[in-house]
Enzyme design. Structure first.
Site, PDB file in Angstrom:
ATOM      1  N   ASP A  91       0.794  -1.394  -0.168  1.00 14.46           N
ATOM      2  CA  ASP A  91       0.167   0.016  -0.117  1.00 14.46           C
ATOM      3  C   ASP A  91       0.833   1.123  -0.059  1.00 14.46           C
ATOM      4  OD1 ASP A  91       1.025  -0.409   2.586  1.00 14.46           O
ATOM      5  OD2 ASP A  91      -1.154  -0.912   3.405  1.00 14.46           O
TER       6      ASP A  91
ATOM      7  N   ASN B 201      -7.641  -2.888  13.916  1.00 11.90           N
ATOM      8  CA  ASN B 201      -9.035  -3.202  13.487  1.00 11.90           C
ATOM      9  C   ASN B 201      -9.068  -4.112  12.588  1.00 11.90           C
ATOM     10  OD1 ASN B 201      -7.566  -2.133  11.178  1.00 11.90           O
ATOM     11  ND2 ASN B 201      -8.784  -0.398  11.026  1.00 11.90           N
TER      12      ASN B 201
ATOM     13  N   HIS C 201      -7.343  -4.755   9.767  1.00 12.75           N
ATOM     14  CA  HIS C 201      -7.190  -4.658   8.313  1.00 12.75           C
ATOM     15  C   HIS C 201      -5.700  -5.363   7.660  1.00 12.75           C
ATOM     16  CE1 HIS C 201      -4.813  -0.753   8.973  1.00 12.75           C
ATOM     17  NE2 HIS C 201      -3.996  -1.778   9.248  1.00 12.75           N
TER      18      HIS C 201
ATOM     19  N   GLU D 136      -9.957  -2.260   4.827  1.00 11.82           N
ATOM     20  CA  GLU D 136     -10.330  -2.017   5.949  1.00 11.82           C
ATOM     21  C   GLU D 136     -11.671  -2.525   6.353  1.00 11.82           C
ATOM     22  OE1 GLU D 136      -8.306  -0.344   7.607  1.00 11.82           O
ATOM     23  OE2 GLU D 136      -7.908   1.612   7.264  1.00 11.82           O
TER      24      GLU D 136
END
Ligand code: F6R
Length: 274
Positions: free
Chosen positions: A84, A155, A157, A162
């Protein structure tokens, strides 16, 4: 190579290794990367790696650099694709993942600059989708990823895929694309940007489908703050709300490497199905 202090077991077909501390996690990961490079070079004369940034893999890269400096490991025939990149961002911005990779690995080993790929945070927005599709075509043209290295967000991811409400089928098909960062991701990125408000709120990310297509996947988690999400991703149901749980769909090629703190939520499972 075996590690006396490693404990390993399988859960849902995935291999889980628990190492004593975060350094041992990273050394083990560096070994797996080196083994994957050697295996691919022996089989095809080249190796293709998917790489991650973040604080967890820093020591992985330090170890690979040490191995290179010792003359034990060359990146001459290695191609890399990173997960990313923030969007928009200049590659020269010290907070860009391009500059992270240059600092930690690319600038310190013998990789050919044109084989060290990151998604481009400067591509004009109307071309972002085409750029993302092209990134996937490059990976395919290179014969696919031999090994994808992953971290996990608090979270759940992976890359910047996400948490979302989409169906599992849809989540498994997610391509490389431009995304909005989740509030937890922005809060955690504040350490690199000075404040949460300064975090660039969007990013280009390799898709779930691209990650899952890698021939092997190594996911690292260290620290007590990851324990809850690790337990959910490994032992809970598959759900797009915890993207790392989608790794269960390709279980036999997944290795989790955890330190004691990140594995704490797995204590009931640790010896269950060794
Ligand atoms: C980084 C990436 C992220 C991180 C994750 C964990 O390229 O794709 O998914 O792996 O946010 O980050 P750290 O290691 O900083 O806890």
């Amino acid at each position: 190579m075996s590690h006396a202090d490693d404990r390993s077991f399988r859960h849902g077909g995935m291999l889980v290794r628990v190492a004593a501390d975060s350094r041992s996690v990273c050394l083990r990961a560096a070994e797996l990367i080196e083994e994957a490079i050697r295996r691919a070079l022996a089989a095809r004369g080249r190796a293709v790696l998917g790489l991650a940034t973040g604080s967890t893999p820093e020591v992985v890269y330090r170890r690979l650099v040490e191995r290179h400096e010792a003359g034990a490991l060359s990146f001459r025939d290695v191609t890399t694709y990173n997960l990313d990149e923030y969007y928009p961002i200049s590659p020269l911005d010290p907070r860009s993942y391009r500059s992270y990779m240059h600092r930690h690995l690319f600038g310190r080993v013998d990789i050919a600059p044109h084989r060290a790929h990151l998604l481009d945070g400067t591509v004009p927005e109307p071309f972002a989708a085409e750029h993302a599709a092209q990134f996937e075509r490059w990976i395919a043209a290179d014969g696919g990823l031999d090994l994808q290295l992953l971290g996990i967000g608090r979270n759940g991811h992976i890359g910047f895929n996400e948490p979302s409400e989409v169906s599992i089928a849809e989540a498994l098909r997610l391509p490389t694309r431009l995304v909005e960062l989740h509030p937890v991701t922005r809060a955690d990125a504040a350490r690199d940007f000075g404040s949460e408000e300064s975090v660039i709120p969007r990013a280009l990310t390799m898709g779930v489908a691209t990650i899952l297509a890698a021939r092997s996947i190594v996911i690292l988690a260290t620290g007590a703050h990851k324990a809850e999400v690790v337990a959910a991703a490994l032992t809970g149901p598959m759900t797009a709300k915890i993207p790392a749980s989608l790794l269960q769909s390709v279980a036999p090629k997944v290795t989790w490497i955890l330190d004691e703190a990140a594995a704490r939520g797995l204590s009931h499972y640790r010896f269950a199905d060794r």
